[in-house]
Design a protein around this motif. Sequence first.
Motif, short mmCIF file in Angstrom:
data_model
loop_
_atom_site.label_atom_id
_atom_site.label_comp_id
_atom_site.label_asym_id
_atom_site.label_seq_id
_atom_site.Cartn_x
_atom_site.Cartn_y
_atom_site.Cartn_z
N GLU A 57 -8.27 -15.40 2.04
CA GLU A 57 -8.30 -16.60 1.37
C GLU A 57 -7.97 -16.50 -0.28
O GLU A 57 -7.49 -17.27 -0.93
CB GLU A 57 -9.81 -17.03 1.30
N GLN A 58 -7.82 -14.95 -0.68
CA GLN A 58 -7.56 -14.90 -2.11
C GLN A 58 -6.04 -14.63 -2.11
O GLN A 58 -5.36 -14.13 -3.19
CB GLN A 58 -8.29 -13.65 -2.61
N GLY A 59 -5.27 -14.84 -0.82
CA GLY A 59 -3.92 -14.53 -0.97
C GLY A 59 -3.41 -12.89 -0.50
O GLY A 59 -2.11 -12.83 -0.83
N LEU A 60 -4.31 -12.40 -0.07
CA LEU A 60 -4.02 -10.77 0.09
C LEU A 60 -3.99 -10.68 1.52
O LEU A 60 -4.92 -10.42 2.16
CB LEU A 60 -5.22 -10.06 -0.50
N GLN A 61 -2.63 -10.53 2.05
CA GLN A 61 -2.35 -10.66 3.56
C GLN A 61 -2.63 -9.07 3.83
O GLN A 61 -2.65 -8.24 3.07
CB GLN A 61 -0.84 -10.75 3.82
N PRO A 62 -2.84 -8.97 5.24
CA PRO A 62 -3.19 -7.43 5.83
C PRO A 62 -2.00 -6.78 5.56
O PRO A 62 -0.75 -7.03 5.37
CB PRO A 62 -3.33 -7.68 7.29
N TRP A 63 -2.12 -5.32 5.12
CA TRP A 63 -1.14 -4.48 4.76
C TRP A 63 -1.29 -3.24 5.94
O TRP A 63 -2.23 -2.38 5.58
CB TRP A 63 -1.00 -3.87 3.56
N ASN A 64 -0.41 -3.11 6.84
CA ASN A 64 -0.50 -1.77 7.74
C ASN A 64 0.38 -0.93 7.46
O ASN A 64 0.64 0.05 8.40
CB ASN A 64 -0.16 -2.45 9.29
N GLY A 65 0.93 -1.02 6.32
CA GLY A 65 1.98 0.24 5.94
C GLY A 65 1.43 1.53 5.48
O GLY A 65 2.56 2.36 5.13
N VAL A 66 0.20 1.52 5.30
CA VAL A 66 -0.27 3.03 4.81
C VAL A 66 -0.04 3.97 6.09
O VAL A 66 -0.65 3.82 7.26
CB VAL A 66 -1.89 2.89 4.58
N ARG A 67 0.71 5.09 5.61
CA ARG A 67 0.99 6.09 6.56
C ARG A 67 0.43 7.30 6.22
O ARG A 67 0.19 8.20 7.47
CB ARG A 67 2.67 6.53 6.73
N TRP A 68 -0.18 7.77 5.15
CA TRP A 68 -0.97 8.87 4.78
C TRP A 68 -1.80 8.63 3.93
O TRP A 68 -1.80 7.92 3.10
CB TRP A 68 0.19 9.97 4.54
N VAL A 69 -2.82 9.34 4.17
CA VAL A 69 -3.96 9.46 3.12
C VAL A 69 -3.97 10.93 2.47
O VAL A 69 -4.26 11.78 3.42
CB VAL A 69 -5.39 8.93 3.27
N ALA A 70 -3.82 11.33 1.42
CA ALA A 70 -3.61 12.64 0.84
C ALA A 70 -4.95 13.08 0.11
O ALA A 70 -5.09 12.45 -0.95
CB ALA A 70 -2.34 13.11 0.25
N VAL A 71 -5.71 13.88 0.47
CA VAL A 71 -6.99 14.23 -0.42
C VAL A 71 -6.62 15.81 -1.24
O VAL A 71 -6.40 16.61 -0.50
CB VAL A 71 -8.21 14.60 0.60
N ALA A 72 -6.64 15.29 -2.50
CA ALA A 72 -6.88 16.50 -3.46
C ALA A 72 -7.99 17.23 -3.61
O ALA A 72 -8.83 16.60 -3.58
CB ALA A 72 -6.05 16.08 -4.95
N GLY A 73 -7.80 18.43 -3.79
CA GLY A 73 -9.01 19.32 -4.00
C GLY A 73 -9.79 19.74 -2.70
O GLY A 73 -11.28 20.03 -2.83
N SER A 74 -9.38 19.52 -1.63
CA SER A 74 -9.79 19.84 -0.35
C SER A 74 -10.03 21.40 -0.26
O SER A 74 -8.79 22.16 -0.55
CB SER A 74 -9.16 18.83 0.63
N SER A 75 -10.94 21.71 0.52
CA SER A 75 -11.06 23.26 0.82
C SER A 75 -10.42 23.61 1.93
O SER A 75 -10.21 24.46 2.35
CB SER A 75 -12.57 23.42 1.20
#
Length: 253
Positions: free
Chosen positions: A169-187
């Motif tokens: 409703e705010q004009g933000l259509q779904p985005w399925n384009g995220v391919r990776w989430v990269a976590v810095a500082g991970s053990s």
Amino acid sequence: MTEQPDQQPALQPMPTDWTRALAVVAHPDDLEYGCAAAIADWTDGGREVVYLLATRGEAGIDSIAPDACGPLREAEQRASAAVVGVSEVEFLDHHDGVVEYGLGLRRDIAAAIRRHRPELIVTLNHRDTWGGAQGGGYWNTPDHKAVGRAVLDAAGDAGNRWIFPELIEQGLQPWNGVRWVAVAGSSTPTHAADAGPGLERSVKSLLEHKAYIEVLTDQDPEEYVRTFLTGNAEQAAARFGGRPAVPFEVFPR
């Protein structure tokens, strides 16, 4: 993957077939301590990176009241981002030190993902400790944990039109384009980016957080910053072909 002498697997190179990234963390300086060297190299290569911070770090300096500290740390963050080629920095205005994981935080991050439409999302360690893979280590802060976990969830929320339908409703259509989430500082990192090309600018970027560093250490600021950042990059080199590196734990989407 090849094995190193310490039996830890080699870190694989970070994906490079992307053009837009969104870096989402809790506080000013989180990215500078974690992965600014990688970001400098990415922007040099023509990639776009946007910073999204959940708070303005207003509770981070005991000697400065929050109403004065927040604007100061925001200004330092914007200057710091500019050093590594990032011109767009957004703040969500959650309260420093008391960020809560929940629907509100997920919605805010999902909205940003839909606005910026990144292929790569970068965040900071979401686990309970900064310890090694075998446990132990320093306890992580509630803000880091809440934001990191919300980022991992919001990456999926952003692509589902039936989650947070008010965003449409705010004009933000779904985005399925995220391919990776990269976590810095991970053990438990799986990948790494070459820290060499951007290391000097990462030092300068962290040094922009002058007010925070001055109360954090009695060391000369440049000595403190350089020792910390080069030490971390060199530690990761053993698993990245001997090259100084910024390690990430990468979650494919």
